[in-house]
Design a protein around this motif. Structure first.
Motif, PDB file in Angstrom:
ATOM      1  N   ALA A 100      48.350  51.005  32.167  1.00 43.39           N
ATOM      2  CA  ALA A 100      47.996  50.528  33.420  1.00 43.39           C
ATOM      3  C   ALA A 100      48.315  48.889  33.614  1.00 43.39           C
ATOM      4  O   ALA A 100      47.776  48.206  34.309  1.00 43.39           O
ATOM      5  N   LEU A 101      49.261  48.534  32.919  1.00 43.64           N
ATOM      6  CA  LEU A 101      49.870  47.233  32.755  1.00 43.64           C
ATOM      7  C   LEU A 101      48.784  46.185  32.591  1.00 43.64           C
ATOM      8  O   LEU A 101      48.586  45.088  33.082  1.00 43.64           O
ATOM      9  N   ASN A 102      47.792  46.639  31.598  1.00 43.62           N
ATOM     10  CA  ASN A 102      46.839  46.049  30.964  1.00 43.62           C
ATOM     11  C   ASN A 102      45.602  45.712  32.257  1.00 43.62           C
ATOM     12  O   ASN A 102      45.095  44.552  32.335  1.00 43.62           O
ATOM     13  N   ALA A 107      48.417  40.883  32.533  1.00 40.65           N
ATOM     14  CA  ALA A 107      47.544  41.821  32.908  1.00 40.65           C
ATOM     15  C   ALA A 107      47.827  41.825  34.385  1.00 40.65           C
ATOM     16  O   ALA A 107      47.878  40.630  35.178  1.00 40.65           O
ATOM     17  N   ALA A 108      47.852  43.045  35.061  1.00 40.62           N
ATOM     18  CA  ALA A 108      48.278  43.184  36.530  1.00 40.62           C
ATOM     19  C   ALA A 108      47.055  43.162  37.276  1.00 40.62           C
ATOM     20  O   ALA A 108      46.813  43.768  38.640  1.00 40.62           O
ATOM     21  N   GLY A 109      45.940  42.707  36.759  1.00 38.30           N
ATOM     22  CA  GLY A 109      44.583  42.481  37.683  1.00 38.30           C
ATOM     23  C   GLY A 109      43.412  43.308  37.346  1.00 38.30           C
ATOM     24  O   GLY A 109      43.659  44.043  36.294  1.00 38.30           O
ATOM     25  N   ASP A 127      41.048  46.469  37.631  1.00 34.00           N
ATOM     26  CA  ASP A 127      41.449  47.927  37.755  1.00 34.00           C
ATOM     27  C   ASP A 127      41.273  48.301  39.221  1.00 34.00           C
ATOM     28  O   ASP A 127      39.941  48.563  39.398  1.00 34.00           O
ATOM     29  N   ILE A 128      42.315  48.336  39.895  1.00 35.31           N
ATOM     30  CA  ILE A 128      41.937  48.801  41.337  1.00 35.31           C
ATOM     31  C   ILE A 128      41.482  50.196  41.379  1.00 35.31           C
ATOM     32  O   ILE A 128      40.560  50.404  42.294  1.00 35.31           O
ATOM     33  N   LYS A 129      41.922  50.991  40.501  1.00 38.14           N
ATOM     34  CA  LYS A 129      41.437  52.585  40.605  1.00 38.14           C
ATOM     35  C   LYS A 129      39.797  52.607  40.220  1.00 38.14           C
ATOM     36  O   LYS A 129      39.150  53.380  41.024  1.00 38.14           O
ATOM     37  N   GLU A 130      39.411  51.860  39.402  1.00 44.10           N
ATOM     38  CA  GLU A 130      38.112  51.686  38.946  1.00 44.10           C
ATOM     39  C   GLU A 130      37.217  51.131  40.121  1.00 44.10           C
ATOM     40  O   GLU A 130      36.151  51.478  40.122  1.00 44.10           O
ATOM     41  N   PHE A 174      29.370  41.912  39.901  1.00 39.13           N
ATOM     42  CA  PHE A 174      30.784  42.474  39.578  1.00 39.13           C
ATOM     43  C   PHE A 174      31.890  41.319  39.562  1.00 39.13           C
ATOM     44  O   PHE A 174      31.788  40.392  40.437  1.00 39.13           O
ATOM     45  N   ILE A 175      32.799  41.302  38.537  1.00 37.60           N
ATOM     46  CA  ILE A 175      33.427  39.948  38.090  1.00 37.60           C
ATOM     47  C   ILE A 175      32.971  38.754  37.365  1.00 37.60           C
ATOM     48  O   ILE A 175      33.359  38.525  36.302  1.00 37.60           O
ATOM     49  N   THR A 176      31.573  38.447  37.603  1.00 39.72           N
ATOM     50  CA  THR A 176      30.892  37.319  37.203  1.00 39.72           C
ATOM     51  C   THR A 176      30.741  37.778  35.642  1.00 39.72           C
ATOM     52  O   THR A 176      31.141  37.383  34.600  1.00 39.72           O
ATOM     53  N   GLY A 193      30.678  39.369  32.341  1.00 42.46           N
ATOM     54  CA  GLY A 193      31.578  39.695  31.491  1.00 42.46           C
ATOM     55  C   GLY A 193      32.740  38.726  31.426  1.00 42.46           C
ATOM     56  O   GLY A 193      32.971  38.076  30.330  1.00 42.46           O
ATOM     57  N   TRP A 194      33.350  38.528  32.464  1.00 42.94           N
ATOM     58  CA  TRP A 194      34.469  37.966  32.642  1.00 42.94           C
ATOM     59  C   TRP A 194      34.237  36.340  32.243  1.00 42.94           C
ATOM     60  O   TRP A 194      35.087  35.849  31.722  1.00 42.94           O
ATOM     61  N   GLU A 195      33.272  36.133  32.574  1.00 47.48           N
ATOM     62  CA  GLU A 195      32.909  34.440  32.493  1.00 47.48           C
ATOM     63  C   GLU A 195      32.907  34.037  30.935  1.00 47.48           C
ATOM     64  O   GLU A 195      32.670  33.099  30.628  1.00 47.48           O
ATOM     65  N   GLY A 220      55.378  38.489  31.647  1.00 49.67           N
ATOM     66  CA  GLY A 220      55.372  39.296  32.381  1.00 49.67           C
ATOM     67  C   GLY A 220      54.253  39.100  33.712  1.00 49.67           C
ATOM     68  O   GLY A 220      53.967  37.724  33.815  1.00 49.67           O
ATOM     69  N   TYR A 221      53.811  40.011  34.270  1.00 50.18           N
ATOM     70  CA  TYR A 221      52.794  40.028  35.316  1.00 50.18           C
ATOM     71  C   TYR A 221      51.419  39.176  34.738  1.00 50.18           C
ATOM     72  O   TYR A 221      50.760  39.952  33.784  1.00 50.18           O
ATOM     73  N   ALA A 222      51.155  38.237  35.542  1.00 45.96           N
ATOM     74  CA  ALA A 222      49.546  37.675  35.401  1.00 45.96           C
ATOM     75  C   ALA A 222      49.213  37.582  37.000  1.00 45.96           C
ATOM     76  O   ALA A 222      49.245  36.579  37.671  1.00 45.96           O
ATOM     77  N   LEU A 223      48.789  38.671  37.415  1.00 45.09           N
ATOM     78  CA  LEU A 223      48.354  38.873  38.691  1.00 45.09           C
ATOM     79  C   LEU A 223      46.719  39.081  39.061  1.00 45.09           C
ATOM     80  O   LEU A 223      46.030  39.812  38.182  1.00 45.09           O
ATOM     81  N   GLY A 224      46.499  38.801  39.958  1.00 46.82           N
ATOM     82  CA  GLY A 224      44.730  38.966  40.397  1.00 46.82           C
ATOM     83  C   GLY A 224      43.935  38.363  39.329  1.00 46.82           C
ATOM     84  O   GLY A 224      44.181  37.245  38.740  1.00 46.82           O
ATOM     85  N   GLY A 225      43.269  39.349  38.578  1.00 50.28           N
ATOM     86  CA  GLY A 225      42.199  39.043  37.630  1.00 50.28           C
ATOM     87  C   GLY A 225      43.147  38.609  36.421  1.00 50.28           C
ATOM     88  O   GLY A 225      42.413  37.736  35.430  1.00 50.28           O
ATOM     89  N   GLN A 239      48.202  35.997  43.107  1.00 47.84           N
ATOM     90  CA  GLN A 239      47.028  36.313  43.440  1.00 47.84           C
ATOM     91  C   GLN A 239      47.050  37.275  44.819  1.00 47.84           C
ATOM     92  O   GLN A 239      47.120  36.961  45.963  1.00 47.84           O
ATOM     93  N   PRO A 240      47.628  38.640  44.445  1.00 44.64           N
ATOM     94  CA  PRO A 240      48.024  39.512  45.409  1.00 44.64           C
ATOM     95  C   PRO A 240      46.913  40.275  46.080  1.00 44.64           C
ATOM     96  O   PRO A 240      47.142  41.176  46.962  1.00 44.64           O
ATOM     97  N   GLU A 241      45.632  39.790  45.874  1.00 45.48           N
ATOM     98  CA  GLU A 241      44.287  40.629  46.484  1.00 45.48           C
ATOM     99  C   GLU A 241      44.533  40.869  47.639  1.00 45.48           C
ATOM    100  O   GLU A 241      44.126  41.741  48.232  1.00 45.48           O
ATOM    101  N   GLY A 281      38.343  37.133  43.102  1.00 49.00           N
ATOM    102  CA  GLY A 281      36.988  37.509  42.647  1.00 49.00           C
ATOM    103  C   GLY A 281      36.586  37.090  41.384  1.00 49.00           C
ATOM    104  O   GLY A 281      35.430  37.148  41.221  1.00 49.00           O
ATOM    105  N   ALA A 282      37.502  36.329  40.720  1.00 49.87           N
ATOM    106  CA  ALA A 282      37.335  35.751  39.314  1.00 49.87           C
ATOM    107  C   ALA A 282      37.824  34.252  39.297  1.00 49.87           C
ATOM    108  O   ALA A 282      38.172  33.970  38.293  1.00 49.87           O
ATOM    109  N   GLY A 283      37.510  33.631  40.326  1.00 48.35           N
ATOM    110  CA  GLY A 283      37.704  32.354  40.403  1.00 48.35           C
ATOM    111  C   GLY A 283      38.932  31.912  40.820  1.00 48.35           C
ATOM    112  O   GLY A 283      39.682  30.527  40.754  1.00 48.35           O
TER     113      GLY A 283
END
Ligand code: CAA
Length: 258
Positions: free
Chosen positions: A24-26, A62-64, A66-69, A83-85, A87-89, A104-109, A130-132, A140-142
């Motif tokens: 899942a490209l991390n 990481a490609a962001g 998890d869109i599917k989740e 959501f997003i705050t 754990g991530w913080e 490689g990719y560091a996209l979105g999240g 930031q392709p959201e 959504g994570a800063g």
């Protein structure tokens, strides 16, 4: 502790966390974020560890998120779980330095997580974005905040409104990353830099990190005052005596608080 989405290792006095969801490209699913927090808790508590490197694969940091989740979440799901705050913080509350080694990719999240770290070393194949907007949402994570502070309004606004990616060279010119390194050498270099940090006085490293971070939260006058107080406090630390004595005696310092 067994981890499923990350690999956790120690390299001497450096903690190494590798995001590891290659299929899942991390993408940053909830389970991965939870494990990342647990690994950081463990390194934070480990007196042998002086700095942490966070990396991914050669294809993707990481490609962001998890869109599917997240695709079927309702507003209430997102709001109630913060959501997003949630754990991530944890990355931003770590008192030990964290270096993001991004290939490689560091996209979105993924871009947002790299920006939560203390600084980013980028491989020459790194791509930040930031392709959201292209999937009907916003960072959504800063992303809108940290990217804007790092590269200024013009680039941040363009990236958030269009989803355009920045390559490593542009990211370095814009000040998003501290250095660009050939992809094959990225991890070695990141570990070397982390080891250098870990060889300094631990409390003084923490003070320096705290003081630089204060620059993003205060006015210049308040920030200077805060820095001055922390600077004064280093004179109560035996490592300041050792560091300056070593300089005067033309020898390498042996810091006790490590
Ligand atoms: N979430 C879930 N799965 C993802 C993912 C993501 N963010 N990114 C990639 N994947 C999955 C793909 O679905 C694919 O899985 P399958 O093989 O099961 O179909 C696998 O990873 C490989 O991806 P691609 O086939 O798409 O690989 P590619 O090389 O053709 O393209 C890419 C690479 C350009 C990065 C493309 O995968 C992509 O655009 N990914 C999504 C990027 C994105 O929009 N990120 C933002 C997410 S939202 C967010 O992060 C919100 C926030 O602020 C926190």
């Amino acid at each position: 502790m067994p981890y499923e989405n990350i690999i956790v290792e120690t390299r001497g006095q450096v903690g190494l966390i590798t995001l590891n969801r290659p299929k899942a490209l991390n993408a940053l699913c909830a389970a991965l974020i939870k494990e990342l927090g647990q690994a950081l808790d463990a390194f934070e508590a480990d007196g042998e560890i002086g700095a942490v490197v966070l990396t991914g694969s050669e294809k993707a940091f990481a490609a962001g998120a998890d869109i599917k989740e997240m695709q079927s979440k309702t507003y209430m799901d997102a709001y109630l779980a913060d959501f997003i705050t949630n754990g991530w913080e944890r990355i931003t509350t770590c008192r030990k330095p964290i270096i993001a080694a991004v290939a490689g990719y560091a996209l979105g999240g993924g871009c947002e997580v790299s920006m939560m770290c203390d600084f980013i070393l980028a491989a020459d194949n790194a791509k930040f974005g930031q392709p959201e907007i292209t999937i009907g949402t916003i960072p959504g994570a800063g992303g809108t905040q940290r990217l804007t502070r790092a590269v200024g309004k013009a680039k941040a606004m363009e990236m958030c409104l269009t989803g355009r990616m920045m390559d490593a060279a542009e990211a370095e010119r814009a000040g998003l990353v501290s250095r660009v390194i050939p992809a094959a050498d990225l991890l070695d270099e990141a570990l070397k830099v982390a080891d250098r940090i870990a060889s300094m006085s631990r409390p003084v490293v923490m003070l320096a990190k705290e003081s630089v971070n204060a620059a993003f939260e205060t006015t210049l006058t308040q920030g200077i005052k805060f820095e001055r107080r922390l600077f004064h406090s280093t004179f109560a630390c035996e490592d300041q005596k050792e560091g300056m004595a070593a300089f005067a005696e033309k020898r390498s310092p042996v810091f006790k608080n490590r």
